[in-house]
Write an enzyme that holds these catalytic residues in place. Sequence first.
Site, short mmCIF file in Angstrom:
data_model
loop_
_atom_site.label_atom_id
_atom_site.label_comp_id
_atom_site.label_asym_id
_atom_site.label_seq_id
_atom_site.Cartn_x
_atom_site.Cartn_y
_atom_site.Cartn_z
N LYS A 1 23.88 72.22 84.62
CA LYS A 1 24.61 71.43 85.62
C LYS A 1 25.71 72.29 86.25
O LYS A 1 25.94 72.24 87.46
CB LYS A 1 25.23 70.18 84.99
CG LYS A 1 24.25 69.10 84.55
CD LYS A 1 23.44 68.45 85.68
CE LYS A 1 24.26 67.60 86.59
NZ LYS A 1 23.42 66.86 87.57
N THR B 1 28.61 66.26 86.29
CA THR B 1 29.12 65.70 85.04
C THR B 1 30.42 66.36 84.60
O THR B 1 30.69 67.51 84.98
CB THR B 1 28.05 65.92 83.94
OG1 THR B 1 28.61 65.62 82.67
CG2 THR B 1 27.55 67.36 83.89
N ASP B 2 31.18 65.66 83.76
CA ASP B 2 32.41 66.27 83.22
C ASP B 2 32.09 67.34 82.17
O ASP B 2 32.96 68.13 81.80
CB ASP B 2 33.34 65.20 82.62
CG ASP B 2 32.72 64.41 81.47
OD1 ASP B 2 31.54 64.63 81.14
OD2 ASP B 2 33.43 63.56 80.90
N GLU B 3 30.84 67.37 81.70
CA GLU B 3 30.50 68.33 80.63
C GLU B 3 30.60 69.78 81.10
O GLU B 3 30.69 70.69 80.28
CB GLU B 3 29.09 68.05 80.08
CG GLU B 3 28.99 66.69 79.45
CD GLU B 3 27.81 66.53 78.50
OE1 GLU B 3 27.20 67.54 78.12
OE2 GLU B 3 27.54 65.38 78.14
N TYR C 1 22.27 71.90 78.64
CA TYR C 1 22.36 70.88 79.71
C TYR C 1 23.56 71.17 80.61
O TYR C 1 23.42 71.27 81.83
CB TYR C 1 22.47 69.47 79.10
CG TYR C 1 22.99 68.43 80.08
CD1 TYR C 1 22.22 68.00 81.15
CD2 TYR C 1 24.28 67.90 79.96
CE1 TYR C 1 22.70 67.05 82.07
CE2 TYR C 1 24.76 66.97 80.85
CZ TYR C 1 23.98 66.54 81.91
OH TYR C 1 24.47 65.62 82.80
P1 NAD Z 1 18.31 59.82 83.79
O1 NAD Z 1 17.73 60.81 82.84
O2 NAD Z 1 18.41 58.39 83.37
O3 NAD Z 1 17.49 59.83 85.14
C1 NAD Z 1 17.07 61.03 85.75
C2 NAD Z 1 16.06 60.67 86.83
O4 NAD Z 1 15.68 61.89 87.49
C3 NAD Z 1 14.77 60.04 86.29
O5 NAD Z 1 14.40 58.93 87.08
C4 NAD Z 1 13.74 61.15 86.41
O6 NAD Z 1 12.42 60.68 86.62
C5 NAD Z 1 14.26 61.90 87.63
N1 NAD Z 1 13.82 63.31 87.65
C6 NAD Z 1 13.89 64.21 86.64
N2 NAD Z 1 13.35 65.38 87.03
C7 NAD Z 1 12.96 65.23 88.32
C8 NAD Z 1 12.35 66.08 89.29
N3 NAD Z 1 12.02 67.36 89.00
N4 NAD Z 1 12.11 65.61 90.53
C9 NAD Z 1 12.42 64.32 90.84
N5 NAD Z 1 12.97 63.45 89.96
C10 NAD Z 1 13.26 63.91 88.72
O7 NAD Z 1 19.73 60.41 84.20
P2 NAD Z 1 21.11 59.65 84.48
O8 NAD Z 1 21.82 59.46 83.20
O9 NAD Z 1 20.86 58.50 85.38
O10 NAD Z 1 21.89 60.79 85.27
C11 NAD Z 1 21.74 60.93 86.69
C12 NAD Z 1 22.60 62.08 87.17
O11 NAD Z 1 23.97 61.82 86.85
C13 NAD Z 1 22.27 63.42 86.52
O12 NAD Z 1 22.39 64.42 87.50
C14 NAD Z 1 23.32 63.60 85.44
O13 NAD Z 1 23.57 64.95 85.20
C15 NAD Z 1 24.51 62.90 86.09
N6 NAD Z 1 25.49 62.30 85.18
C16 NAD Z 1 25.09 61.46 84.18
C17 NAD Z 1 26.06 60.84 83.38
C18 NAD Z 1 25.68 59.87 82.29
O14 NAD Z 1 26.56 59.43 81.54
N7 NAD Z 1 24.43 59.46 82.18
C19 NAD Z 1 27.42 61.13 83.59
C20 NAD Z 1 27.78 62.02 84.60
C21 NAD Z 1 26.80 62.59 85.40
O1 DAU Z 2 29.87 63.19 79.87
C1 DAU Z 2 28.81 62.92 80.74
C2 DAU Z 2 27.49 63.11 80.01
O2 DAU Z 2 27.36 62.02 79.11
C3 DAU Z 2 26.30 63.19 80.95
O3 DAU Z 2 26.41 64.31 81.78
C4 DAU Z 2 24.99 63.25 80.17
O4 DAU Z 2 23.88 63.22 81.05
C5 DAU Z 2 24.93 62.04 79.24
O5 DAU Z 2 23.76 62.07 78.46
C6 DAU Z 2 26.16 61.99 78.35
O6 DAU Z 2 26.15 63.08 77.39
P1 DAU Z 2 26.60 62.88 75.86
O7 DAU Z 2 26.01 63.96 75.07
O8 DAU Z 2 28.06 62.66 75.77
O9 DAU Z 2 25.90 61.45 75.59
P2 DAU Z 2 25.05 60.92 74.33
O10 DAU Z 2 24.84 59.46 74.56
O11 DAU Z 2 23.87 61.77 74.04
O12 DAU Z 2 26.07 61.09 73.11
C7 DAU Z 2 27.36 60.46 73.15
C8 DAU Z 2 28.08 60.90 71.88
O13 DAU Z 2 27.45 60.28 70.74
C9 DAU Z 2 28.04 62.39 71.61
O14 DAU Z 2 29.27 62.79 71.02
C10 DAU Z 2 26.90 62.56 70.59
C11 DAU Z 2 26.96 61.27 69.83
N1 DAU Z 2 25.66 60.75 69.31
C12 DAU Z 2 24.64 60.63 70.21
C13 DAU Z 2 23.43 60.13 69.79
C14 DAU Z 2 22.28 60.00 70.77
C15 DAU Z 2 25.55 60.34 67.99
O15 DAU Z 2 26.50 60.44 67.19
N2 DAU Z 2 24.35 59.84 67.60
C16 DAU Z 2 23.27 59.72 68.44
O16 DAU Z 2 22.19 59.25 68.00
#
Ligand code: NAD
Ligand code: DAU
Length: 350
Positions: A161, A132-134, A157
Amino acid sequence: MEFSKNILITGGAGFIGSHVIRLFVNKYPNYKIINFDKLTYAGNLSNLIDIENKSNYEFVKGDICSETEVRLVFEKHNISDVIHLAAESHVDRSIEGPMEFVLTNVLGTVNLMQIAKSLWKENNHVFHHVSTDEVFGSLGSEGLFMESTPYDPRSPYSASKASSDHFVRAFFHTYDFPVKMSNCSNNYGSHHFPEKLIPLVIHNIVNKIEIPVYGKGENIRDWLWVEDHARAIDKIFHNGKVGESYNVGGLNEWTNIDLVKYLCKILDAKLNRQDGESAQLIKFVKDRAGHDARYAIDASKLEKELGWKPSLKFEEGLEKTVDWYLLNQEWTEKITNGSYQQYYKKMYTN
Ligand code: NAD
Ligand code: DAU
């Protein structure tokens, strides 16, 4: 049938993983795709209902932290490559309880690599670690995250990562383990668990529930269509250089409040509400602890070296996303199993 690769995709029942699996299963019939997922609260097999009967797809329930379960799936399926997405992914949950994030994101990643390393004897394997970019921390009003930006994670988190990324690089340098890495910005699209901002806001507008905006809503995120992230993973997995990382992002920055207002506008039109009606649901609530101000990605390395570009304009992608959630309202109810309301109450009503 003999497959040319047997790819283990971890976390394939989650949001991004399910899109990656769909792309690979449909595009590469000569690959066997094994979805290895523990099915936590975020994992949902109905995300993959359209491909679950394909002959090049198989689901194996398992935990990436378990040495026995991971070894078994590697040996049984003669795993040639890994695309690793399994993780605890929600920042707010990591603030409430960091330990699960350390276990899954750090220990789970190292466990997978240890087992792959012990079994992979040739040099034609790939372990693609999805990050992730975080991990880069928080930007001021100027600048973009580059691959060379120093790591500065600030939430439990992102610290987990970042730690897993360091282990991935350490395995490359120490053991010549064949890693590729990608660091992506915020994804949006279908099948996104409704604890995250965009699906939560859509859910709350439809159900006329308050929309919690943290702080003043001025934090900025760079949003990317999830299918474009899956396409980037495809490119990096196949053509990226071993040992390198690639930033993935949409050059698409929005403040949270502008995004929430835009979603209100789209939904007012679609639900035949008066313009401005849904925006009345917006409620500014207590800020997230340690809330990162701004994320924004420079993805020029991926564009120049591997010819990737986002395919969809945000406005178009957001409209498709809203339409998907309107058509699939029972998906949200089913996957949250009634817990949505509990979660929502706990987080926002005190
Ligand atoms: P998500 O929470 O939707 O899905 C995570 C999946 O991993 C689920 O299906 C869960 O059951 C599985 N999982 C969790 N723990 C596990 C374990 N111990 N063994 C096997 N499976 C397990 O997550 P997502 O948003 O799809 O993110 C997927 C990946 O991409 C993550 O590594 C996250 O850090 C990365 N990522 C997410 C975003 C985003 O915006 N969502 C952006 C950049 C990177
Ligand atoms: O940047 C990549 C990341 O983006 C991933 O690595 C993470 O897995 C993914 O969850 C996401 O993280 P964020 O914290 O940016 O996403 P989230 O949807 O939780 O929040 C987006 C923004 O909105 C953040 O600034 C917090 C804000 N927020 C979020 C929620 C859930 C609110 O203001 N209200 C809310 O209820």
